[in-house]
Write an enzyme that holds these catalytic residues in place. Structure first.
Site, PDB file in Angstrom:
ATOM      1  N   ASP A  42       0.824  -1.211   0.000  1.00 15.17           N
ATOM      2  CA  ASP A  42       0.000   0.000   0.000  1.00 15.17           C
ATOM      3  C   ASP A  42       0.866   1.271   0.000  1.00 15.17           C
ATOM      4  O   ASP A  42       1.816   1.383   0.770  1.00 15.17           O
ATOM      5  CB  ASP A  42      -0.887  -0.024   1.263  1.00 15.17           C
ATOM      6  CG  ASP A  42      -2.035   0.956   1.181  1.00 15.17           C
ATOM      7  OD1 ASP A  42      -1.852   2.082   0.673  1.00 15.17           O
ATOM      8  OD2 ASP A  42      -3.130   0.596   1.639  1.00 15.17           O
ATOM      9  N   THR A  78      -7.160   4.065  -1.189  1.00  7.59           N
ATOM     10  CA  THR A  78      -6.846   2.641  -1.051  1.00  7.59           C
ATOM     11  C   THR A  78      -7.962   1.717  -1.550  1.00  7.59           C
ATOM     12  O   THR A  78      -7.723   0.842  -2.388  1.00  7.59           O
ATOM     13  CB  THR A  78      -6.557   2.317   0.428  1.00  7.59           C
ATOM     14  OG1 THR A  78      -5.435   3.107   0.834  1.00  7.59           O
ATOM     15  CG2 THR A  78      -6.250   0.848   0.637  1.00  7.59           C
ATOM     16  N   TYR A 160     -10.032  -9.192   8.106  1.00  8.85           N
ATOM     17  CA  TYR A 160      -9.010  -8.145   8.155  1.00  8.85           C
ATOM     18  C   TYR A 160      -8.554  -7.852   9.582  1.00  8.85           C
ATOM     19  O   TYR A 160      -9.361  -7.624  10.475  1.00  8.85           O
ATOM     20  CB  TYR A 160      -9.500  -6.853   7.507  1.00  8.85           C
ATOM     21  CG  TYR A 160      -8.395  -5.818   7.501  1.00  8.85           C
ATOM     22  CD1 TYR A 160      -7.265  -6.007   6.710  1.00  8.85           C
ATOM     23  CD2 TYR A 160      -8.444  -4.705   8.329  1.00  8.85           C
ATOM     24  CE1 TYR A 160      -6.226  -5.106   6.733  1.00  8.85           C
ATOM     25  CE2 TYR A 160      -7.403  -3.794   8.352  1.00  8.85           C
ATOM     26  CZ  TYR A 160      -6.298  -4.003   7.543  1.00  8.85           C
ATOM     27  OH  TYR A 160      -5.252  -3.110   7.587  1.00  8.85           O
ATOM     28  N   ASP A 194       2.494   2.815   3.102  1.00 10.16           N
ATOM     29  CA  ASP A 194       1.414   3.801   3.244  1.00 10.16           C
ATOM     30  C   ASP A 194       1.357   4.384   4.662  1.00 10.16           C
ATOM     31  O   ASP A 194       1.296   5.605   4.842  1.00 10.16           O
ATOM     32  CB  ASP A 194       0.085   3.124   2.901  1.00 10.16           C
ATOM     33  CG  ASP A 194      -1.096   4.056   3.049  1.00 10.16           C
ATOM     34  OD1 ASP A 194      -1.308   4.886   2.141  1.00 10.16           O
ATOM     35  OD2 ASP A 194      -1.820   3.974   4.063  1.00 10.16           O
ATOM     36  N   HIS A 198       1.888   8.349   5.575  1.00  7.58           N
ATOM     37  CA  HIS A 198       0.883   9.220   6.185  1.00  7.58           C
ATOM     38  C   HIS A 198       1.442   9.899   7.437  1.00  7.58           C
ATOM     39  O   HIS A 198       1.244  11.089   7.662  1.00  7.58           O
ATOM     40  CB  HIS A 198      -0.341   8.402   6.619  1.00  7.58           C
ATOM     41  CG  HIS A 198      -1.300   8.110   5.510  1.00  7.58           C
ATOM     42  ND1 HIS A 198      -1.883   9.104   4.757  1.00  7.58           N
ATOM     43  CD2 HIS A 198      -1.804   6.931   5.044  1.00  7.58           C
ATOM     44  CE1 HIS A 198      -2.699   8.540   3.871  1.00  7.58           C
ATOM     45  NE2 HIS A 198      -2.651   7.231   4.013  1.00  7.58           N
ATOM     46  N   HIS A 341      -2.947  10.955   0.106  1.00  5.76           N
ATOM     47  CA  HIS A 341      -3.203  10.567  -1.283  1.00  5.76           C
ATOM     48  C   HIS A 341      -4.692  10.652  -1.510  1.00  5.76           C
ATOM     49  O   HIS A 341      -5.456  10.855  -0.555  1.00  5.76           O
ATOM     50  CB  HIS A 341      -2.679   9.147  -1.534  1.00  5.76           C
ATOM     51  CG  HIS A 341      -3.239   8.148  -0.554  1.00  5.76           C
ATOM     52  ND1 HIS A 341      -4.426   7.493  -0.758  1.00  5.76           N
ATOM     53  CD2 HIS A 341      -2.789   7.729   0.670  1.00  5.76           C
ATOM     54  CE1 HIS A 341      -4.667   6.692   0.272  1.00  5.76           C
ATOM     55  NE2 HIS A 341      -3.693   6.819   1.172  1.00  5.76           N
TER      56      HIS A 341
HETATM   57 ZN   LIG Z   1      -3.582   2.744   0.099  1.00  6.54          ZN
END
Ligand SMILES: [Zn+2]
Length: 461
Positions: A42, A78, A160, A194, A198, A341
């Site tokens: 990611d 995402t 998840y 990712d 961030h 993003h």
């Molecule tokens: Zn992502």
């Protein structure tokens, strides 16, 4: 010359036919034999490859294919992009438009923890198609793989849980692939780089160096585990990502509270693409938002640019706000994160990379770019399953494959120049030989001229 040209054409055509026949065999064997593993790291921005060392990734693509960047789908978030990778559809067509959505039909709100299939059922992910074709699939945390889309999760999957380590995800996936030969498609998702992007922003080279080294080590681990399982070299592996990352700043805040009252609208999603529902006069709310900030564009739904493919879906709200690269939309308050993003998908900072390795892929092959939706028809081709209607193009990706006859421009120009040189040389040789060869009539003619020299010379007349 004509004969030699025809011979040359015949030879070339013969090669082309035999190569094509050979490739059909390779294609069939590939489809019948090799499973496919799709991996997403990611937030792996394409140009990280030019800025940081990746010894394991380098090893991976030096024996396979590297694509400098992919043009991903808008919004460059995402969930929309992961669903586009496995459906080949733009966000407006698959219905997963953002991490936060509101459906005016069902009046439900979506968050990434939502397991309600109705959000996902507008499309069919590849693992469902694989299962419909009589095979099995496996997924380690790929977004949506634990949801019963069209009544089916992936055959093997984890619910998840971000706490499950990369090693555990990889270990299980490798085991599923090794123990069950019916597993044709596997997908693996990892949250980095990712998360670090961030938190610190992509310009923080110290933190990015650390996390990208970890990502590269995970790629090394992946190759090692596939090797130990006897899969390396027999499995087609695609490494890619969903989007890049842009640096944000406290100095680049767009505060909606300074433009209109909160009683005028409700927010479904906020930054960098805000989804706004006006609560009173729509044109007044739009007008206030439109002149709110020079680094934010406001669109009425009907006016969203066609190129974004982000218009034709009921879950897209009446007004959309899009911040310029590196700008953050807030209602008030401080910067929520240093990297983000979701921005325009033409921005290089939003583009992910792609690398591929395996028996189906060329070795040491390099491509500049294609669209991320093109990966879906490529994967269906590799798996030998029918593709659902999609926005991708197999033509754009087929040159990555050994089974496709595909010369690049340089090679084609080289062949054309080579052929011209050969033909010119043959023509010259032919003319030279003709001019030097014995002529049956000319010597007699000369003799006649010499004999009759005096008689025929007009000056002597
Ligand atoms: Zn992502």
């Amino acid at each position: 010359m004509l004969i030699s040209t025809l011979l040359w054409l015949a030879v070339c055509c013969g090669f082309a036919v035999s190569e094509h026949r050979g490739n059909d065999t390779v294609k069939e064997t590939t489809q019948m034999t090799h499973p496919l593993l799709l991996v997403s790291f990611d937030g792996f921005r394409a140009d990280y490859l030019k800025m940081y060392p990746f010894p394991h990734l380098q090893k991976f693509f030096s024996d396979g294919v590297l694509v400098d960047y992919l043009t991903n789908v808008f919004s460059t978030k995402t969930f929309p992009n992961h669903y586009s990778l496995v459906t080949g559809l733009y966000a407006e067509s698959h219905g997963i438009l953002a991490s936060r959505m509101y459906d005016p039909q069902t009046k439900k709100n979506f968050t990434t923890a939502d397991s309600d299939p109705s959000w996902w059922d507008e499309a069919t992910p590849i693992w469902v198609s694989v299962q419909n074709s009589g095979y099995k699939s496996a997924a380690a945390m790929w977004p949506g793989s634990d949801v019963k889309i069209h009544n089916s999760t992936a055959t093997y999957f984890f619910p998840y849980n971000p706490k499950v380590t990369f090693q555990e995800r990889l270990g299980n996936l490798t085991k599923w692939l090794k123990d069950d030969p019916a597993v044709r498609f596997a997908a693996l998702y990892w949250e980095e780089p990712d998360h670090t992007g961030h938190m610190y922003g992509p310009d923080n080279t110290l933190e990015m160096t650390k996390v990208l080294k970890e990502v590269d080590n995970n790629i090394g681990l992946l190759m090692e585990q596939l090797q130990q399982a006897g899969l390396w070299g027999n499995i087609n592996v695609v490494l890619t990502s969903d989007h890049g990352m842009a640096q944000c700043s406290q100095e680049r805040l767009i505060k909606l509270d300074s433009c209109l009252n909160r009683t005028d609208y409700s927010v479904v999603d906020l930054t960098p693409v805000a989804a706004i529902i006006p609560l009173n006069n729509v044109s007044r709310v739009y007008s206030l938002l439109n002149k709110c900030h020079t680094h934010m564009r406001a669109y009425m739904k009907a006016d969203i640019p066609q190129r974004l493919h982000y218009k034709d879906n009921e879950r897209i709200q009446p007004i959309i706000l899009v911040a310029d690269e590196g700008w953050t939309i807030v209602q008030n308050g401080s910067l929520p994160r240093l990297g983000d993003h979701g921005y325009d998908n033409t921005l290089p900072s939003m583009h992910p990379f792609l690398a591929a390795h395996g028996p189906a892929f060329r070795k040491g092959y390099h491509l500049s770019s294609f669209n991320s939706v093109d990966i879906y028809p490529l994967m269906c081709h590799l798996l030998g399953i029918p593709a659902m209607p999609n926005n991708g193009s197999f033509v754009k990706v087929r040159c990555m494959l050994v089974s496709e006859t595909c010369a690049d421009l340089a090679v084609t120009v080289g062949i054309v120049i080579g052929v011209l040189i050969v033909l010119t040389t043959l023509t010259c040789l032919f003319r030279l030989m003709k001019s030097r060869g014995p002529s049956p009539s000319r010597p007699f003619a000369r003799l006649e001229l010499q004999d009759d020299d005096d008689d025929d010379d007009p000056l002597l007349d």
